[in-house]
Design a protein around this motif. Sequence first.
Motif, mmCIF file in Angstrom:
data_model
loop_
_atom_site.group_PDB
_atom_site.id
_atom_site.type_symbol
_atom_site.label_atom_id
_atom_site.label_comp_id
_atom_site.label_asym_id
_atom_site.label_seq_id
_atom_site.Cartn_x
_atom_site.Cartn_y
_atom_site.Cartn_z
ATOM 1 N N PHE A 129 60.607 21.273 36.200
ATOM 2 C CA PHE A 129 61.454 19.975 36.244
ATOM 3 C C PHE A 129 60.559 18.907 36.673
ATOM 4 N N THR A 130 59.910 19.144 37.850
ATOM 5 C CA THR A 130 58.878 18.119 38.415
ATOM 6 C C THR A 130 58.011 17.248 37.631
ATOM 7 N N TRP A 131 57.270 18.144 36.868
ATOM 8 C CA TRP A 131 56.412 17.619 35.951
ATOM 9 C C TRP A 131 56.846 16.517 35.011
ATOM 10 N N GLY A 132 58.201 16.889 34.529
ATOM 11 C CA GLY A 132 58.992 15.846 33.470
ATOM 12 C C GLY A 132 59.287 14.780 34.450
ATOM 13 N N LEU A 133 59.726 15.022 35.751
ATOM 14 C CA LEU A 133 60.102 13.647 36.732
ATOM 15 C C LEU A 133 58.802 12.754 36.698
ATOM 16 N N TYR A 161 66.521 7.922 34.411
ATOM 17 C CA TYR A 161 65.513 8.066 33.268
ATOM 18 C C TYR A 161 64.713 9.422 33.604
ATOM 19 N N ALA A 162 64.066 9.366 34.897
ATOM 20 C CA ALA A 162 62.987 10.449 35.260
ATOM 21 C C ALA A 162 63.869 11.642 35.374
ATOM 22 N N LEU A 163 65.107 11.728 35.680
ATOM 23 C CA LEU A 163 66.135 12.966 35.842
ATOM 24 C C LEU A 163 66.056 13.853 34.348
ATOM 25 N N VAL A 164 66.385 12.517 33.530
ATOM 26 C CA VAL A 164 66.542 13.058 32.206
ATOM 27 C C VAL A 164 65.223 13.900 31.672
ATOM 28 N N GLY A 165 64.095 12.905 31.996
ATOM 29 C CA GLY A 165 62.649 13.792 31.646
ATOM 30 C C GLY A 165 62.420 15.002 32.148
ATOM 31 N N GLY A 166 62.851 15.147 33.450
ATOM 32 C CA GLY A 166 62.853 16.579 34.290
ATOM 33 C C GLY A 166 63.629 17.372 33.520
ATOM 34 N N PHE A 211 65.644 11.968 26.040
ATOM 35 C CA PHE A 211 64.363 11.375 26.710
ATOM 36 C C PHE A 211 63.518 10.626 25.884
ATOM 37 N N LEU A 212 63.312 11.127 24.608
ATOM 38 C CA LEU A 212 62.288 10.597 23.731
ATOM 39 C C LEU A 212 62.982 9.046 23.307
ATOM 40 N N MET A 213 64.024 9.131 23.006
ATOM 41 C CA MET A 213 64.786 8.054 22.341
ATOM 42 C C MET A 213 64.858 7.050 23.269
ATOM 43 N N TRP A 214 65.065 7.362 24.658
ATOM 44 C CA TRP A 214 65.126 6.369 25.924
ATOM 45 C C TRP A 214 63.580 5.735 26.030
ATOM 46 N N THR A 215 62.797 6.767 25.962
ATOM 47 C CA THR A 215 61.378 6.184 26.065
ATOM 48 C C THR A 215 61.025 5.352 24.983
ATOM 49 N N GLN A 216 61.475 5.637 23.928
ATOM 50 C CA GLN A 216 61.043 4.710 22.734
ATOM 51 C C GLN A 216 61.686 3.283 22.764
ATOM 52 N N ALA A 217 62.923 3.429 23.209
ATOM 53 C CA ALA A 217 63.649 2.266 23.212
ATOM 54 C C ALA A 217 63.110 1.229 24.390
#
Length: 331
Positions: A129-133, A161-166, A211-217
Amino acid sequence: MDLPTVWFVAIAVLWTGYFVLEGFDFGVGMLLPVLGRGSDTDRRVVINAIGPVWDGNEVWLITAVGAMFAAFPAWYAGLLSGFYLPVLLVVVALIARGVAFEYRGKVDDPRWRARWDVAIVAGSAVPAFTWGLVFANLVRGVELGPDRVVRSDLVDLLNPYALVGGLATLTLFVLHGAVFLALKTDGPVRHRARAAARAAAPAAGATLFAFLMWTQADHGSPATAVVAACAVGALLGGALLVARRREGWAFLATAIAVAATTAALFATLFPAVLPSLLDPAFDLTVADAASKPYTLGILSWIGGFALPLVLLYQSWSYWVFRRRVTRAHVS
């Protein structure tokens, strides 16, 4: 391509190798109580599936962090100044996990083993989880001033956003680990691993897509959109393949999903290595953070000699321990 850019790509490759290999390790650790339920023999099958390779996989983390320190000291310093609590949490979790693997079988006592099993699960889930965060916050940016000091605290890092990444990396690694166990084991553990992969696929697909769509947007480009689409497509392909009991191809697909996700994050980040939320002029870029050309030249010679040896050693270890692990092997 200049040397700083070459080393940025090299570090991206090292992190990609780490997440692909250690990703299924983390997934196996998190699935230990699910797939090994009711029988310590089955738990030993699960642990033995990664027993010969998990510590070798961590070489990629050591190499990636060492390369960041040598090639981009300002990036390394900024990263640790802003993310020291999450990084400390990961280090403690990895130590607890490693000790648990070594000590779990030292005493023939169910309570002793149960305590170490908790350490394996927590020591796998926390880094997953933490690496994604951490990487989500790297892409989003931190409060970085002109003095290159990160002022973001832990509360700032726990943004939506970071929590979704985690959650995306956590669920993706669970799926990656389940597919690996379906490929690597036999008997009841293999059947449960297939079921776990089918159950984990919707959650992994939904969180990774979000996560990837949020990053892309917010930060993407046409090039990163292609890489992100490859990641989501590979994950969906892996889910379909494991449903058809094609575990070898399914594992390749989930490995591509992990690799493409990491590549998308690094491609989104470039040319910055530590974006600033305060002012884009304060962004720490590849050129700003790089060591002197002489240092990068020496590192290139060392990397050109050491990397083939690491690849050779790891390929050999996976080849030697390529057979499925069964109850008969641990009884």
